[in-house]
Motif scaffolding. Structure first.
Motif, mmCIF file in Angstrom:
data_model
loop_
_atom_site.group_PDB
_atom_site.id
_atom_site.type_symbol
_atom_site.label_atom_id
_atom_site.label_comp_id
_atom_site.label_asym_id
_atom_site.label_seq_id
_atom_site.Cartn_x
_atom_site.Cartn_y
_atom_site.Cartn_z
ATOM 1 N N PRO A 272 5.581 -17.574 27.696
ATOM 2 C CA PRO A 272 5.305 -16.374 26.881
ATOM 3 C C PRO A 272 5.905 -16.451 25.484
ATOM 4 O O PRO A 272 6.559 -15.518 25.008
ATOM 5 C CB PRO A 272 5.950 -15.266 27.709
ATOM 6 C CG PRO A 272 7.132 -15.932 28.344
ATOM 7 C CD PRO A 272 6.752 -17.380 28.558
ATOM 8 N N ILE B 226 6.431 -9.596 32.760
ATOM 9 C CA ILE B 226 5.159 -10.017 33.352
ATOM 10 C C ILE B 226 5.295 -10.124 34.866
ATOM 11 O O ILE B 226 4.447 -9.632 35.624
ATOM 12 C CB ILE B 226 4.709 -11.363 32.741
ATOM 13 C CG1 ILE B 226 4.332 -11.174 31.263
ATOM 14 C CG2 ILE B 226 3.528 -11.951 33.525
ATOM 15 C CD1 ILE B 226 4.238 -12.486 30.483
ATOM 16 N N ARG C 24 9.833 -11.448 28.092
ATOM 17 C CA ARG C 24 8.428 -11.242 28.413
ATOM 18 C C ARG C 24 8.116 -11.745 29.820
ATOM 19 O O ARG C 24 7.372 -11.112 30.579
ATOM 20 C CB ARG C 24 7.537 -11.973 27.407
ATOM 21 C CG ARG C 24 7.381 -11.307 26.065
ATOM 22 C CD ARG C 24 6.492 -12.162 25.162
ATOM 23 N NE ARG C 24 6.124 -11.472 23.938
ATOM 24 C CZ ARG C 24 5.479 -12.045 22.928
ATOM 25 N NH1 ARG C 24 5.128 -13.332 23.012
ATOM 26 N NH2 ARG C 24 5.173 -11.351 21.850
ATOM 27 N N ASP D 250 -1.292 -11.683 24.900
ATOM 28 C CA ASP D 250 -0.122 -10.809 24.985
ATOM 29 C C ASP D 250 0.304 -10.662 26.445
ATOM 30 O O ASP D 250 -0.279 -11.287 27.342
ATOM 31 C CB ASP D 250 -0.432 -9.429 24.369
ATOM 32 C CG ASP D 250 -1.722 -8.820 24.908
ATOM 33 O OD1 ASP D 250 -2.091 -9.113 26.073
ATOM 34 O OD2 ASP D 250 -2.371 -8.051 24.182
ATOM 35 N N GLU D 251 1.313 -9.816 26.666
ATOM 36 C CA GLU D 251 1.826 -9.617 28.021
ATOM 37 C C GLU D 251 0.763 -9.037 28.952
ATOM 38 O O GLU D 251 0.664 -9.430 30.123
ATOM 39 C CB GLU D 251 3.050 -8.693 27.992
ATOM 40 C CG GLU D 251 4.280 -9.333 27.361
ATOM 41 C CD GLU D 251 5.465 -8.391 27.346
ATOM 42 O OE1 GLU D 251 5.608 -7.589 28.305
ATOM 43 O OE2 GLU D 251 6.262 -8.437 26.380
#
Length: 349
Positions: free
Chosen positions: A251, A192, A188, A295-296
């Motif tokens: 994350p 990101i 993640r 979330d992302e």
């Protein structure tokens, strides 16, 4: 007070590299000594402390390739503490459920800090049987899987105030720090950073248990020229690494009991972007020391808002909430609460 700190033997106290529990035990032990208490640390023989060191095994188990059964040294540790239990006002364990049976059958006041995740089905029976064991959680969220357990307090972790401090730097990358594993979700972090158009530096170790995940998922993602895997770093390297980061990415995809890396970043004035799991809302002050996201997509948006945060204020929030002295004083209040009845009996006698 005469206090025994009983550490796991997997890492030295403090650990040479990664090792959250043993690191916290070290910070707590040193602060208690600084506050004038008589402290004995039961730990591996390669530990370093200003307390009296009781070496329960010659060296950290992680660094001893000859060790095939790590439970045997811990059984020996429990017996050594038991033989000396009467010398102390309080025994403070950091060994999950290992002391429950033996130390429930002796008179010295004791408590046990749980440092790991508790949402495992095999724990239910243990905590049903030992429902009176005095426990300390490292976040309120950590307690949720075990409502039947006897939690006498929550003590958030702390760091020595000047252990990690902001260094002169022009922040230029996002950072991931700790351990490469499925629950920490470095994949993640890579997505990101890529979406935000900012380089990512990963300072993390790969345990043998996570090697397959690293090879299958993370290693192919390292071909991105914007991603740099530094490897595991030590305490001395963290201030420069974190001070040079625009933000620390957290994350996670699991109920993180605490997340020491979050306050390490804050100590360096580096904000944290963390997904809302586990202890995150108890550690990150949203809009002050970082951003809490779902979330992302939320994390990518938070990167764009980092200019709203003041790095000096991030550091100030660390000093307000997450010093080792605050942690030690919180534990001392619990020690006195459980030891007071016994001390009153001594006076009467």
């Amino acid at each position: 007070m005469r206090i025994a700190q009983i550490a796991p033997l997997y890492e030295a106290v403090p650990p040479k590299f990664y090792g959250g529990t043993e690191r916290v035990v070290s910070y707590l032990t040193e602060e208690l000594v600084a506050l004038g208490h008589e402290v004995t640390l039961f730990a591996s023989g390669d530990s370093e402390t200003t307390a009296h060191l009781e070496a329960a095994w010659p060296r950290a188990l992680r660094l001893d390739p000859a060790i095939r059964d790590p439970i045997a040294p811990h059984a020996l540790l429990m017996e050594r503490v038991m033989q000396r239990a009467g010398e102390f006002d309080v025994l403070h364990f950091h060994n999950e459920y290992l002391p429950f049976s033996l130390f429930s059958r002796q008179p010295t006041p004791w408590l046990n800090t749980l440092h790991g995740r508790l949402d495992m089905i095999e724990y239910q029976g243990i905590f049903d049987v030992f429902s009176q064991v005095p426990l300390v959680s490292i976040s309120d969220s950590q307690r949720r899987p075990l409502p039947q357990a006897n939690f006498i307090g929550t003590v958030l972790h702390g760091l020595p105030e000047n252990l990690l401090t902001p260094r002169p730097a022009t922040p230029s990358y996002l950072a991931f720090l700790g351990r490469i594993s499925p629950e920490k979700r470095p994949d993640r972090a890579i997505r990101i950073a890529r979406a935000a158009g900012i380089p990512l530096k990963i300072a993390a170790k790969v345990d043998n248990a996570d090697r397959a995940y690293f090879e299958a998922v993370i290693k192919p993602m390292l071909d991105d020229p914007g991603v740099e895997l530094i490897g595991e770093i030590n305490e001395a390297q963290k201030p420069d690494f974190l001070s040079g980061a625009i933000a620390l990415l957290m994350p996670i995809d699991w109920p993180e009991p605490f997340g020491l890396v979050m306050i390490e970043a804050m100590a360096c004035g580096t904000p944290v972007i963390a997904i809302n799991r586990g202890s995150v809302p108890e550690v990150v002050d949203d809009g002050i020391s970082g951003f809490i996201v779902e979330d992302e997509t939320g994390a990518i948006g938070a990167v764009e808002r980092l200019g709203e945060l003041d790095r000096a204020r991030v550091r100030a929030q660390f000093e307000k909430r997450f010093t080792a002295k605050r942690m030690a004083l919180d534990y001392l209040a619990l020690y006195r609460a459980i030891a007071e009845p016994r001390q009153r009996l001594r006076v009467v006698g």
